[in-house]
Write a protein that holds these residues in place. Sequence first.
Motif, short mmCIF file in Angstrom:
data_model
loop_
_atom_site.label_atom_id
_atom_site.label_comp_id
_atom_site.label_asym_id
_atom_site.label_seq_id
_atom_site.Cartn_x
_atom_site.Cartn_y
_atom_site.Cartn_z
N LYS A 16 0.03 -41.66 42.58
CA LYS A 16 -0.43 -42.16 41.21
C LYS A 16 0.55 -43.25 40.79
O LYS A 16 0.08 -44.43 40.19
CB LYS A 16 -0.30 -40.88 40.21
CG LYS A 16 -0.72 -41.14 38.99
CD LYS A 16 -2.27 -41.07 38.79
CE LYS A 16 -2.84 -41.31 37.59
NZ LYS A 16 -4.41 -41.24 37.42
N MET A 17 1.83 -43.13 41.20
CA MET A 17 2.62 -44.14 40.87
C MET A 17 2.48 -45.47 41.61
O MET A 17 2.62 -46.54 41.29
CB MET A 17 4.12 -43.64 41.18
CG MET A 17 4.66 -42.56 40.13
SD MET A 17 5.06 -43.10 38.59
CE MET A 17 6.64 -43.81 38.73
N ALA A 18 2.04 -45.50 43.03
CA ALA A 18 1.92 -46.50 43.75
C ALA A 18 0.64 -47.24 43.14
O ALA A 18 0.77 -48.38 43.16
CB ALA A 18 1.42 -45.95 45.13
N GLU A 19 -0.22 -46.58 42.46
CA GLU A 19 -1.59 -47.29 42.04
C GLU A 19 -1.06 -48.09 40.80
O GLU A 19 -1.62 -49.08 40.70
CB GLU A 19 -2.72 -46.25 41.42
CG GLU A 19 -3.30 -45.65 42.95
CD GLU A 19 -4.40 -44.48 42.48
OE1 GLU A 19 -5.45 -44.31 42.85
OE2 GLU A 19 -4.16 -43.85 41.47
N THR A 160 11.93 -38.07 30.75
CA THR A 160 11.01 -38.98 31.75
C THR A 160 11.94 -39.78 32.89
O THR A 160 13.14 -39.60 32.90
CB THR A 160 10.69 -40.35 30.84
OG1 THR A 160 9.91 -41.48 31.52
CG2 THR A 160 11.91 -40.97 30.28
N GLY A 161 11.30 -40.00 33.88
CA GLY A 161 11.87 -40.68 35.06
C GLY A 161 12.24 -42.11 34.57
O GLY A 161 11.95 -42.81 33.58
N GLY A 162 12.79 -42.88 35.47
CA GLY A 162 13.05 -44.15 35.62
C GLY A 162 14.57 -44.52 35.47
O GLY A 162 15.30 -43.66 34.36
N SER A 163 15.02 -45.34 36.37
CA SER A 163 16.50 -45.58 36.07
C SER A 163 16.70 -47.25 36.66
O SER A 163 15.58 -47.83 36.87
CB SER A 163 17.24 -44.99 37.03
OG SER A 163 17.00 -45.18 38.13
N SER A 168 10.22 -43.76 38.51
CA SER A 168 10.40 -42.49 39.13
C SER A 168 9.44 -41.42 38.32
O SER A 168 9.37 -41.81 36.89
CB SER A 168 11.70 -41.77 39.43
OG SER A 168 12.61 -41.91 38.22
N THR A 169 9.15 -40.52 38.74
CA THR A 169 8.51 -39.32 38.14
C THR A 169 9.10 -38.13 38.14
O THR A 169 9.44 -37.79 39.42
CB THR A 169 6.85 -39.46 38.00
OG1 THR A 169 6.26 -38.72 37.32
CG2 THR A 169 6.68 -39.06 39.66
N GLU A 181 2.53 -41.64 30.90
CA GLU A 181 2.19 -42.90 30.41
C GLU A 181 3.55 -43.55 30.80
O GLU A 181 3.42 -44.71 31.12
CB GLU A 181 1.69 -43.00 29.32
CG GLU A 181 1.31 -44.43 29.03
CD GLU A 181 0.50 -45.20 30.04
OE1 GLU A 181 0.89 -46.43 30.14
OE2 GLU A 181 -0.42 -44.62 30.66
N ASN A 182 4.90 -43.49 30.04
CA ASN A 182 5.93 -44.05 30.08
C ASN A 182 6.24 -44.36 31.82
O ASN A 182 6.71 -45.42 31.94
CB ASN A 182 6.97 -43.47 29.40
CG ASN A 182 8.33 -44.15 29.36
OD1 ASN A 182 8.18 -45.25 28.72
ND2 ASN A 182 9.30 -43.89 29.80
N GLU A 183 6.09 -43.29 32.45
CA GLU A 183 6.26 -43.27 33.85
C GLU A 183 5.57 -44.37 34.76
O GLU A 183 6.00 -45.32 35.44
CB GLU A 183 6.81 -42.09 34.58
CG GLU A 183 7.75 -41.15 34.08
CD GLU A 183 7.51 -39.81 34.57
OE1 GLU A 183 8.68 -38.94 34.28
OE2 GLU A 183 6.42 -39.23 34.79
N LEU A 184 4.26 -44.33 34.16
CA LEU A 184 3.47 -45.37 34.79
C LEU A 184 3.80 -46.78 34.20
O LEU A 184 3.50 -47.49 35.04
CB LEU A 184 1.90 -44.91 34.52
CG LEU A 184 1.40 -43.54 35.27
CD1 LEU A 184 0.35 -43.31 34.64
CD2 LEU A 184 1.24 -43.56 36.57
N ALA A 185 4.16 -46.79 33.30
CA ALA A 185 4.36 -48.36 32.42
C ALA A 185 5.66 -48.72 33.48
O ALA A 185 5.53 -49.98 33.46
CB ALA A 185 4.82 -48.20 31.04
#
Length: 203
Positions: A16-19, A160-163, A168-169, A181-185
């Motif tokens: 899903k993240m790759a998409e 939330t993930g992300g650094s 990340s998720t 949605e924040n992680e996909l953003a």
Amino acid sequence: MRILIVYYSTYGHVHKMAEAIAEGVGQVVDAEAVLRRVPETLPEDVLEKMGAVDAQQTQAHIPVCTVDELADADAVIFGTPTRFGNMCGQMRQFLDATGGLWAQGALVGKVGSVFTSSATQHGGQESTILSFHVSLLHHGFVIVGLPYAFQGQMRIDEVTGGSPYGASTIAGGSGERMPSENELAAARFQGKHVAEIAKKLMG
């Protein structure tokens, strides 16, 4: 400009993240996002016991990557779930087959970036990305992360993930949580950012 997104996803979270990464790449003019899976190393019966067969089937339309495709790309964005703070075994085996590219210097100067997932909030997302960078540096990649220009990684109103190292998720202990949605953003931002940097290096 060809941006290769190479990933492994057991239960679909990294897929899903790759998409979303691909969507971000697509926002850059002349950038083509190409999704590829690394080869599976687990036998079918093990995947069945893990409850991962359905998730694997939903990704069946994504071609399996060959190492030669790395050399043909202008940038490569790698996605892997976290395994004890490191990349998964499937990704490790794929990278271990790139010795020929290393000997030729075929990946020197290409942009490289990483995104990941983990079961828990502090399950090793950052160490997975940072340890992945070691392999990229040996190949001569120019590493690009997720800058604080993406303000979503500053949020404290939700888990939330992300650094700065990459998107990340958090999947949950049973894989019950899909990317927010924040992680996909964050993933979209990273895809666009990588494509923009690759375009500058080419131009």
